[in-house]
Design an enzyme around this catalytic site. Structure first.
Site, PDB file in Angstrom:
ATOM      1  N   ARG A   1       0.973  -1.316   0.043  1.00 13.79           N
ATOM      2  CA  ARG A   1      -0.008   0.035   0.001  1.00 13.79           C
ATOM      3  C   ARG A   1       0.745   1.279  -0.042  1.00 13.79           C
ATOM      4  O   ARG A   1       1.957   1.135   0.786  1.00 13.79           O
ATOM      5  CB  ARG A   1      -1.006  -0.027   1.116  1.00 13.79           C
TER       6      ARG A   1
ATOM      7  N   HIS B   1       8.025   1.320 -10.555  1.00 17.03           N
ATOM      8  CA  HIS B   1       6.794   0.894  -9.801  1.00 17.03           C
ATOM      9  C   HIS B   1       5.731   1.413 -10.443  1.00 17.03           C
ATOM     10  O   HIS B   1       5.816   2.512 -11.258  1.00 17.03           O
ATOM     11  CB  HIS B   1       6.902   1.536  -8.423  1.00 17.03           C
TER      12      HIS B   1
HETATM   13  P1  5GP Z   1       6.881   8.036  -7.162  1.00 13.75           P
HETATM   14  O1  5GP Z   1       6.679   9.495  -6.815  1.00 13.75           O
HETATM   15  O2  5GP Z   1       8.133   7.868  -7.412  1.00 13.75           O
HETATM   16  O3  5GP Z   1       5.869   7.885  -8.656  1.00 13.75           O
HETATM   17  O4  5GP Z   1       6.189   6.974  -6.216  1.00 13.75           O
HETATM   18  C1  5GP Z   1       6.772   6.942  -5.025  1.00 13.75           C
HETATM   19  C2  5GP Z   1       5.760   6.425  -3.937  1.00 13.75           C
HETATM   20  O5  5GP Z   1       6.230   5.799  -3.220  1.00 13.75           O
HETATM   21  C3  5GP Z   1       5.092   7.770  -3.299  1.00 13.75           C
HETATM   22  O6  5GP Z   1       3.869   7.659  -3.664  1.00 13.75           O
HETATM   23  C4  5GP Z   1       5.339   7.510  -1.939  1.00 13.75           C
HETATM   24  O7  5GP Z   1       4.053   7.845  -1.207  1.00 13.75           O
HETATM   25  C5  5GP Z   1       5.565   5.796  -1.822  1.00 13.75           C
HETATM   26  N1  5GP Z   1       6.535   5.680  -0.747  1.00 13.75           N
HETATM   27  C6  5GP Z   1       7.640   6.498  -0.336  1.00 13.75           C
HETATM   28  N2  5GP Z   1       8.273   5.690   0.639  1.00 13.75           N
HETATM   29  C7  5GP Z   1       7.399   4.774   0.914  1.00 13.75           C
HETATM   30  C8  5GP Z   1       7.537   3.935   2.176  1.00 13.75           C
HETATM   31  O8  5GP Z   1       8.500   3.581   2.985  1.00 13.75           O
HETATM   32  N3  5GP Z   1       6.373   3.171   2.158  1.00 13.75           N
HETATM   33  C9  5GP Z   1       5.213   2.708   1.108  1.00 13.75           C
HETATM   34  N4  5GP Z   1       4.431   1.986   1.723  1.00 13.75           N
HETATM   35  N5  5GP Z   1       5.282   3.616   0.332  1.00 13.75           N
HETATM   36  C10 5GP Z   1       6.302   4.663   0.006  1.00 13.75           C
END
Ligand code: 5GP
Length: 115
Positions: free
Chosen positions: A30, A100
């Protein structure tokens, strides 16, 4: 050697986060900061690819595995419909450079591109 990504550290159990689903090469958690009623992340176990463009070029079967996992999770956690988002590059909001997919579902507003 650069430091392992936050998702690799979650997979290893070094950062707490429930792994809610797993396939041979991918896993799901999540999002810690949900942007929709259902907001999951589907992630390759390997951090070899930094974004979806690299993944599609290097391992299209793994990209298909991510899409399949997103589909089953949307059926289980939402009504089966979902939005699949790969932020690609810092200017598009990517903050973790271990590819991701964001799986958004449950009560999304119609006709909107945003989460
Ligand atoms: P991006 O911004 O790279 O597309 O997405 C990274 C996502 O990872 C963000 O939506 C952020 O909330 C999530 N995220 C970052 N650190 C963690 C963590 O330690 N645990 C979880 N479950 N999500 C994380």
């Amino acid at each position: 050697m650069s430091e392992s990504s936050v998702f690799t550290r979650i997979l290893r159990g070094e950062i707490p986060s429930e792994i809610i689903a797993e396939t041979e090469n991918a896993f799901a958690i999540r999002d810690i900061a949900p942007q929709a009623p259902v907001h999951l992340l589907v992630i390759p176990k390997s951090e070899q690819y930094r974004d979806v463009v690299e993944l599609a070029a290097g391992d299209p079967a793994l990209l298909a595995e991510l899409v399949g996992l997103a589909n089953s999770l949307a059926a289980e956690h939402a009504d089966g419909d979902f939005r699949l988002i790969f932020n690609t590059g810092p200017g598009a909001g990517q903050t973790v450079f271990h590819v991701h997919a964001h799986v958004l579902g449950g009560g999304l507003s119609e006709g909107s591109l945003g989460g």
